[in-house]
Design a protein around this motif. Structure first.
Motif, PDB file in Angstrom:
ATOM      1  N   PRO A  30     -28.309  -3.620 -50.627  1.00 28.23           N
ATOM      2  CA  PRO A  30     -29.412  -3.273 -49.722  1.00 28.23           C
ATOM      3  C   PRO A  30     -30.604  -2.648 -50.428  1.00 28.23           C
ATOM      4  CG  PRO A  30     -27.550  -1.793 -49.409  1.00 28.23           C
ATOM      5  CD  PRO A  30     -27.061  -2.931 -50.247  1.00 28.23           C
ATOM      6  N   LEU A  31     -30.359  -1.915 -51.508  1.00 34.53           N
ATOM      7  CA  LEU A  31     -31.473  -1.346 -52.263  1.00 34.53           C
ATOM      8  C   LEU A  31     -32.303  -2.448 -52.904  1.00 34.53           C
ATOM      9  CD1 LEU A  31     -29.573   1.628 -53.910  1.00 34.53           C
ATOM     10  CD2 LEU A  31     -31.314   1.811 -52.116  1.00 34.53           C
ATOM     11  N   SER A  90     -27.027  -2.807 -43.679  1.00 36.61           N
ATOM     12  CA  SER A  90     -28.273  -2.933 -42.915  1.00 36.61           C
ATOM     13  C   SER A  90     -28.980  -1.593 -42.783  1.00 36.61           C
ATOM     14  CB  SER A  90     -27.977  -3.510 -41.525  1.00 36.61           C
ATOM     15  OG  SER A  90     -27.479  -4.825 -41.625  1.00 36.61           O
ATOM     16  N   GLU A  91     -28.212  -0.532 -42.565  1.00 36.73           N
ATOM     17  CA  GLU A  91     -28.805   0.796 -42.415  1.00 36.73           C
ATOM     18  C   GLU A  91     -29.423   1.279 -43.732  1.00 36.73           C
ATOM     19  OE1 GLU A  91     -25.794   2.400 -38.894  1.00 36.73           O
ATOM     20  OE2 GLU A  91     -25.270   2.655 -40.997  1.00 36.73           O
ATOM     21  N   ILE A  92     -28.743   1.032 -44.840  1.00 37.42           N
ATOM     22  CA  ILE A  92     -29.287   1.428 -46.143  1.00 37.42           C
ATOM     23  C   ILE A  92     -30.552   0.636 -46.447  1.00 37.42           C
ATOM     24  CG2 ILE A  92     -28.837   1.508 -48.629  1.00 37.42           C
ATOM     25  CD1 ILE A  92     -25.802   1.759 -47.822  1.00 37.42           C
ATOM     26  N   ASP A  93     -30.519  -0.663 -46.158  1.00 35.11           N
ATOM     27  CA  ASP A  93     -31.681  -1.531 -46.365  1.00 35.11           C
ATOM     28  C   ASP A  93     -32.892  -1.003 -45.600  1.00 35.11           C
ATOM     29  OD1 ASP A  93     -33.496  -3.609 -46.593  1.00 35.11           O
ATOM     30  OD2 ASP A  93     -32.222  -5.116 -45.677  1.00 35.11           O
ATOM     31  N   ALA A  94     -32.693  -0.702 -44.316  1.00 34.63           N
ATOM     32  CA  ALA A  94     -33.809  -0.233 -43.492  1.00 34.63           C
ATOM     33  C   ALA A  94     -34.345   1.110 -43.982  1.00 34.63           C
ATOM     34  CB  ALA A  94     -33.357  -0.122 -42.030  1.00 34.63           C
ATOM     35  N   ILE A 104     -35.191   6.473 -56.542  1.00 39.50           N
ATOM     36  CA  ILE A 104     -33.952   6.550 -57.308  1.00 39.50           C
ATOM     37  C   ILE A 104     -32.850   6.939 -56.330  1.00 39.50           C
ATOM     38  CG2 ILE A 104     -32.674   7.737 -59.132  1.00 39.50           C
ATOM     39  CD1 ILE A 104     -35.277   8.184 -60.604  1.00 39.50           C
ATOM     40  N   ALA A 105     -31.841   6.086 -56.210  1.00 38.44           N
ATOM     41  CA  ALA A 105     -30.752   6.320 -55.268  1.00 38.44           C
ATOM     42  C   ALA A 105     -29.532   6.853 -56.005  1.00 38.44           C
ATOM     43  CB  ALA A 105     -30.396   5.034 -54.536  1.00 38.44           C
TER      44      ALA A 105
END
Length: 341
Positions: A130-131, A102-106, A119-120
């Motif tokens: 999440p990306l 959830s934190e990565i998504d946000a 680019i992650a």
């Protein structure tokens, strides 16, 4: 936008000095507008074998110090035709996978509101889910070109639905993907059973194995990729274990018989006129690396993708293309663009 600010000039500041950002680029907070943000996601709580990918973003950044401004094969200056900046790392919970997702998504969603592309740098492959959620909100359902030794469409492990072997199953189930446009490349090694392949096909993926590459060659595989993706918005996910362990020993689940770095470079460069919208590079675990071989390979993957974005930005139908092309003809070694103040 003013002229893009590029890396610190390696002829002025030695490669082993300067800012610890990707390619020694400016930080995101140092530029007003940004075409491509590079962000680290130091998360590896979803691994099923060797841990350590949480240290991947830092290792990839260090491995990027040898990158230079001009891509001689693609004849493009990735840092002169577009503003690229390092957005730091996404801090996420290392103990609770669902909360980290959830934190990565946000955070990724916010970055995509403020930057054209993302680019992650992983991190384990759990972060792709999440990306992709963030990419779906920004671009709509996307095609996925997935370079990996493994399918990553498994149901789960030990009763857990989210880990580095499940992101593309969950993404398919959540409606994030163009089910008629997704493809894996580099698949090899043992699997749990033939049902894995049947499930993978139902989830919307075609498979190009390393034996397919051996049989049909790079040209045939590139034709297959392009025929599958066509004009869809394309998300590229690169698990570094797609490379043979000789080319990328620093990863958590190595599989013999993988791609060479040159083969991966050729396939990435073939994406130049496709509609690439975002990417991740995952599973770099520097504790198992040797002489920074893996981290430099991952940094080069990011550089190839930046060149693809730059070539796209240079197209005549791009609104900023003419302006930036004129500016980009000046060498990216100009002091204003290259020395971080």
């Amino acid at each position: 936008m003013d002229d893009p600010r590029g890396p610190v000039d390696g002829r002025v500041v030695p490669r082993f000095a300067g800012p610890p950002t990707f390619a020694r680029l400016p930080r995101r907070d140092e530029v007003a507008d940004c075409d491509v943000a590079i962000v680290g996601v130091p998360f590896d709580s979803g691994v099923t074998y060797r841990p350590g990918a949480r240290f991947g973003p830092a290792a990839i950044r260090h491995g990027s110090r040898l990158l230079r401004p001009y891509h001689q094969d693609m004849k493009v200056e990735p840092f002169a035709l577009q503003q690229v900046a390092d957005a730091g790392d996404i801090a996420c919970n290392p103990f609770v996978i669902s909360e980290a997702i959830s934190e990565i998504d946000a955070a990724a969603g916010l970055l995509l509101e403020q930057n054209r592309h993302l680019i992650a740098l992983g991190g384990d492959h759990t972060i792709a889910l999440p990306l992709l959620r963030a990419a779906r909100r920004r671009f709509g359902s996307v095609a996925v070109l997935h370079f990996d030794a493994h399918l990553d469409t498994w149901e789960g492990h030990f009763g857990v639905s989210y880990n580095h072997g499940t992101p593309f199953r969950r993404a398919s189930e959540e409606g994030l993907l163009r089910l008629d446009r997704c493809i894996h490349v580099g698949i090899r090694g043992p699997i749990f059973g033939s049902q894995d392949l049947a499930d993978d096909a139902m989830l919307g993926f075609q498979v190009v194995s390393t034996m397919d590459i051996e049989e049909h060659g790079l040209r045939g595989v590139i034709q297959r990729i392009r025929g599958r993706v066509q004009d869809a918005r394309l998300y590229v996910s690169v698990d570094i274990d797609v490379l043979d362990p000789a080319h990328a020993p620093g990863t958590g689940t190595p599989e013999p018989g993988g791609l060479t770095m040159r083969e991966l470079q050729v396939m990435l460069r073939s994406l130049v006129d496709l509609n690439v919208v975002g990417a991740d590079i995952v599973e770099v675990a520097p504790a198992y690396d040797h002489a920074e071989v893996t981290s430099m390979a991952a940094a080069n993957v990011a550089y190839e993708l930046l060149a693809v974005f730059a070539r796209s930005a240079r197209r005549p139908n791009s609104a900023a293309s003419a302006k930036r092309s004129a500016k980009g003809t000046a060498s990216a070694t100009g002091s204003r663009r290259n020395v971080v103040s």
